[in-house]
Design a protein around this motif. Structure first.
Motif, PDB file in Angstrom:
ATOM      1  N   MET A   3      10.305  15.742 -10.569  1.00  0.00           N
ATOM      2  CA  MET A   3      11.380  17.027 -10.404  1.00  0.00           C
ATOM      3  C   MET A   3      10.810  17.760  -9.431  1.00  0.00           C
ATOM      4  SD  MET A   3      13.746  16.970 -12.330  1.00  0.00           S
ATOM      5  CE  MET A   3      14.371  18.479 -12.228  1.00  0.00           C
ATOM      6  N   THR A   4      11.474  17.905  -8.061  1.00  0.00           N
ATOM      7  CA  THR A   4      10.773  18.233  -6.840  1.00  0.00           C
ATOM      8  C   THR A   4      10.807  19.746  -6.975  1.00  0.00           C
ATOM      9  OG1 THR A   4      11.977  16.306  -5.828  1.00  0.00           O
ATOM     10  CG2 THR A   4      10.995  18.122  -4.328  1.00  0.00           C
ATOM     11  N   GLY A   5      11.543  20.557  -7.513  1.00  0.00           N
ATOM     12  CA  GLY A   5      11.810  22.121  -7.414  1.00  0.00           C
ATOM     13  C   GLY A   5      12.332  22.300  -5.945  1.00  0.00           C
ATOM     14  N   GLY A   6      12.665  23.652  -5.727  1.00  0.00           N
ATOM     15  CA  GLY A   6      13.412  24.086  -4.450  1.00  0.00           C
ATOM     16  C   GLY A   6      14.606  23.859  -4.249  1.00  0.00           C
ATOM     17  N   THR A   7      15.385  24.157  -3.127  1.00  0.00           N
ATOM     18  CA  THR A   7      16.717  23.953  -2.883  1.00  0.00           C
ATOM     19  C   THR A   7      16.938  23.174  -1.478  1.00  0.00           C
ATOM     20  OG1 THR A   7      16.866  25.981  -1.763  1.00  0.00           O
ATOM     21  CG2 THR A   7      17.320  25.980  -4.009  1.00  0.00           C
ATOM     22  N   TRP A   8      15.902  22.644  -1.018  1.00  0.00           N
ATOM     23  CA  TRP A   8      15.772  21.698   0.166  1.00  0.00           C
ATOM     24  C   TRP A   8      14.777  20.562  -0.077  1.00  0.00           C
ATOM     25  CZ3 TRP A   8      19.022  22.678   4.138  1.00  0.00           C
ATOM     26  CH2 TRP A   8      18.826  22.144   5.468  1.00  0.00           C
ATOM     27  N   PRO A   9      15.047  19.357   0.538  1.00  0.00           N
ATOM     28  CA  PRO A   9      14.276  18.324   0.522  1.00  0.00           C
ATOM     29  C   PRO A   9      12.895  18.651   0.970  1.00  0.00           C
ATOM     30  CG  PRO A   9      16.306  17.611   1.339  1.00  0.00           C
ATOM     31  CD  PRO A   9      16.423  19.070   1.385  1.00  0.00           C
ATOM     32  N   ALA A  10      11.756  18.047   0.283  1.00  0.00           N
ATOM     33  CA  ALA A  10      10.353  18.161   0.829  1.00  0.00           C
ATOM     34  C   ALA A  10       9.947  16.896   1.131  1.00  0.00           C
ATOM     35  CB  ALA A  10       9.740  18.711  -0.568  1.00  0.00           C
ATOM     36  N   ARG A  11       8.846  16.801   2.065  1.00  0.00           N
ATOM     37  CA  ARG A  11       8.518  15.494   2.399  1.00  0.00           C
ATOM     38  C   ARG A  11       6.863  15.469   2.047  1.00  0.00           C
ATOM     39  NH1 ARG A  11      11.141  12.304   5.624  1.00  0.00           N
ATOM     40  NH2 ARG A  11      12.938  13.186   6.406  1.00  0.00           N
ATOM     41  N   PRO A  12       6.657  14.782   0.895  1.00  0.00           N
ATOM     42  CA  PRO A  12       5.378  14.714   0.461  1.00  0.00           C
ATOM     43  C   PRO A  12       4.116  13.796   1.222  1.00  0.00           C
ATOM     44  CG  PRO A  12       6.617  13.093  -0.720  1.00  0.00           C
ATOM     45  CD  PRO A  12       7.441  13.848   0.388  1.00  0.00           C
ATOM     46  N   VAL A  13       2.775  14.252   1.003  1.00  0.00           N
ATOM     47  CA  VAL A  13       1.854  13.559   1.354  1.00  0.00           C
ATOM     48  C   VAL A  13       1.478  12.608   0.013  1.00  0.00           C
ATOM     49  CG1 VAL A  13      -0.584  13.336   1.983  1.00  0.00           C
ATOM     50  CG2 VAL A  13       1.155  15.322   2.857  1.00  0.00           C
ATOM     51  N   VAL A  14       1.503  11.250   0.429  1.00  0.00           N
ATOM     52  CA  VAL A  14       0.998  10.358  -0.779  1.00  0.00           C
ATOM     53  C   VAL A  14      -0.311   9.636  -0.811  1.00  0.00           C
ATOM     54  CG1 VAL A  14       1.940   8.052  -1.871  1.00  0.00           C
ATOM     55  CG2 VAL A  14       3.599   9.677  -0.781  1.00  0.00           C
ATOM     56  N   THR A  15      -1.001   9.612  -1.526  1.00  0.00           N
ATOM     57  CA  THR A  15      -2.453   8.982  -1.552  1.00  0.00           C
ATOM     58  C   THR A  15      -2.586   7.632  -2.707  1.00  0.00           C
ATOM     59  OG1 THR A  15      -3.357  10.985  -0.922  1.00  0.00           O
ATOM     60  CG2 THR A  15      -4.815   9.573  -1.729  1.00  0.00           C
ATOM     61  N   ALA A  16      -2.821   6.978  -2.383  1.00  0.00           N
ATOM     62  CA  ALA A  16      -2.569   5.864  -3.240  1.00  0.00           C
ATOM     63  C   ALA A  16      -3.941   4.662  -3.058  1.00  0.00           C
ATOM     64  CB  ALA A  16      -1.627   4.999  -3.277  1.00  0.00           C
ATOM     65  N   THR A  17      -4.499   3.976  -3.930  1.00  0.00           N
ATOM     66  CA  THR A  17      -5.509   2.863  -3.804  1.00  0.00           C
ATOM     67  C   THR A  17      -4.662   1.661  -4.370  1.00  0.00           C
ATOM     68  OG1 THR A  17      -7.398   4.485  -4.407  1.00  0.00           O
ATOM     69  CG2 THR A  17      -7.820   1.893  -4.395  1.00  0.00           C
ATOM     70  N   PRO A  18      -4.009   0.873  -3.238  1.00  0.00           N
ATOM     71  CA  PRO A  18      -3.355  -0.249  -3.814  1.00  0.00           C
ATOM     72  C   PRO A  18      -4.253  -1.521  -4.228  1.00  0.00           C
ATOM     73  CG  PRO A  18      -2.662   0.241  -1.631  1.00  0.00           C
ATOM     74  CD  PRO A  18      -3.920   0.956  -1.909  1.00  0.00           C
ATOM     75  N   PRO A  19      -3.718  -2.151  -5.165  1.00  0.00           N
ATOM     76  CA  PRO A  19      -4.323  -3.358  -5.675  1.00  0.00           C
ATOM     77  C   PRO A  19      -4.551  -4.526  -4.846  1.00  0.00           C
ATOM     78  CG  PRO A  19      -2.228  -3.387  -6.641  1.00  0.00           C
ATOM     79  CD  PRO A  19      -2.308  -2.276  -5.806  1.00  0.00           C
ATOM     80  N   ALA A  20      -5.424  -5.403  -5.233  1.00  0.00           N
ATOM     81  CA  ALA A  20      -5.701  -6.626  -4.111  1.00  0.00           C
ATOM     82  C   ALA A  20      -4.312  -7.246  -3.817  1.00  0.00           C
ATOM     83  CB  ALA A  20      -6.514  -7.853  -4.686  1.00  0.00           C
ATOM     84  N   GLY A  21      -3.995  -7.394  -2.729  1.00  0.00           N
ATOM     85  CA  GLY A  21      -2.727  -8.291  -2.164  1.00  0.00           C
ATOM     86  C   GLY A  21      -2.537  -8.001  -0.597  1.00  0.00           C
ATOM     87  N   SER A  22      -1.363  -8.457  -0.034  1.00  0.00           N
ATOM     88  CA  SER A  22      -0.972  -8.459   1.563  1.00  0.00           C
ATOM     89  C   SER A  22      -0.223  -7.262   1.778  1.00  0.00           C
ATOM     90  CB  SER A  22      -0.503  -9.711   1.825  1.00  0.00           C
ATOM     91  OG  SER A  22       0.799  -9.939   1.065  1.00  0.00           O
ATOM     92  N   SER A  23       0.457  -6.598   0.980  1.00  0.00           N
ATOM     93  CA  SER A  23       1.220  -5.241   1.031  1.00  0.00           C
ATOM     94  C   SER A  23       1.417  -4.311  -0.216  1.00  0.00           C
ATOM     95  CB  SER A  23       2.553  -5.833   1.435  1.00  0.00           C
ATOM     96  OG  SER A  23       3.175  -6.005   0.351  1.00  0.00           O
ATOM     97  N   TRP A  24       1.536  -3.179   0.298  1.00  0.00           N
ATOM     98  CA  TRP A  24       1.866  -2.013  -0.928  1.00  0.00           C
ATOM     99  C   TRP A  24       3.150  -1.341  -0.343  1.00  0.00           C
ATOM    100  CZ3 TRP A  24       1.790   3.235  -0.870  1.00  0.00           C
ATOM    101  CH2 TRP A  24       1.870   3.817  -2.105  1.00  0.00           C
ATOM    102  N   THR A  25       4.144  -1.035  -1.405  1.00  0.00           N
ATOM    103  CA  THR A  25       5.303  -0.405  -1.234  1.00  0.00           C
ATOM    104  C   THR A  25       5.324   0.930  -2.115  1.00  0.00           C
ATOM    105  OG1 THR A  25       6.226  -2.273  -0.350  1.00  0.00           O
ATOM    106  CG2 THR A  25       7.966  -0.575  -1.201  1.00  0.00           C
TER     107      THR A  25
END
Length: 245
Positions: free
Chosen positions: A152-174
């Protein structure tokens, strides 16, 4: 949800870059548009009998903040004016709290103002701010997603987040906004220890603190209302500020 509205007993304050300037300046009026004017970009398609909207952006505007300088003599006014000018000047935009709605802030640059009335106590003056980002900022929000999750984003206008993740072993992350179908895919030799940071606003990807390219089909996306987010592995933390028209 909308930032909670409370009954204000104190006069509205001028807060710029986190600094309360109330001892220098008392706000009496700070009118701003109910809805900012939108700049609509159109594109023509060969063979079509109409144009199509290709982009929508809120237009910058000048925002007058009216009030009086807190000086009870000519000497007081001159001294406070110098201090106020020094506090307001900045070569870059800063957050300015909306005086009549302190839960919200606008990104603005002090542009200048009219000359104060002379030879009187508490002279009135207009302080003019250039609002370069007319969509106001509200509360900071955070959500974690593993697999697929609802946000649930909140607000009345789209927001652009900052995403932080530690992907598992592999050749790509989405990561994908399943509500819109937009996604960002990062290709790398992941071993489960790297940290990926995606700034959707700046359209930047970093792996372990270094700039990294994303897949050519990627779209740095915004989130709005209730949306469904998917990550291909691990847990992603999304952080954003609510945006309010």
């Amino acid at each position: 949800m909308r930032p909670e509205l409370t009954r204000r007993t104190d006069p509205p304050r001028l807060v710029v870059g986190g600094r309360d300037l109330s001892r220098f300046f008392t706000v009496t009026s700070a009118p701003r548009p109910v809805v900012p004017e939108l700049e609509i970009t159109e594109v023509s398609v060969p063979g079509a009998d109409r144009s199509y909207v290709s982009g929508v952006a809120a237009k910058a505007y000048d925002w007058p903040v009216t009030g009086y300088i807190n000086g009870w003599s000519d000497a007081d006014v001159a001294d406070v004016r110098r201090k106020l000018d020094a506090a307001l000047y900045s070569p870059t935009e800063r957050e300015v709290q909306v005086p009549d709605d302190p839960a919200l802030s606008l990104m603005a640059l002090y542009k200048g103002g009219s000359s104060p009335e002379r030879h009187r106590h508490l002279p009135m003056v207009d302080l003019i701010f250039r609002v370069t980002d007319p969509i106001a900022y509200g509360r900071s929000r955070r959500a974690e997603v593993a697999g697929t999750g609802q946000i649930m984003t909140g607000g009345t206008w789209p927001a652009r987040p900052v995403v932080t993740a530690t992907p598992p072993a592999g050749s790509s992350w989405t990561i994908m906004n399943r509500t819109t179908g937009e996604f960002v895919r990062v290709r790398a030799d992941f071993d489960g220890r790297q940290t990926v940071e995606l700034d959707m606003g700046l359209e930047r990807c970093r792996v372990n603190g270094y700039d990294h390219a994303v897949d050519v089909e990627s779209d740095f996306f915004a989130i709005s209302g209730k949306c469904e987010v998917y990550v291909s592995g691990g847990t992603a933390a999304l952080e954003w500020r609510e945006r309010w028209v």
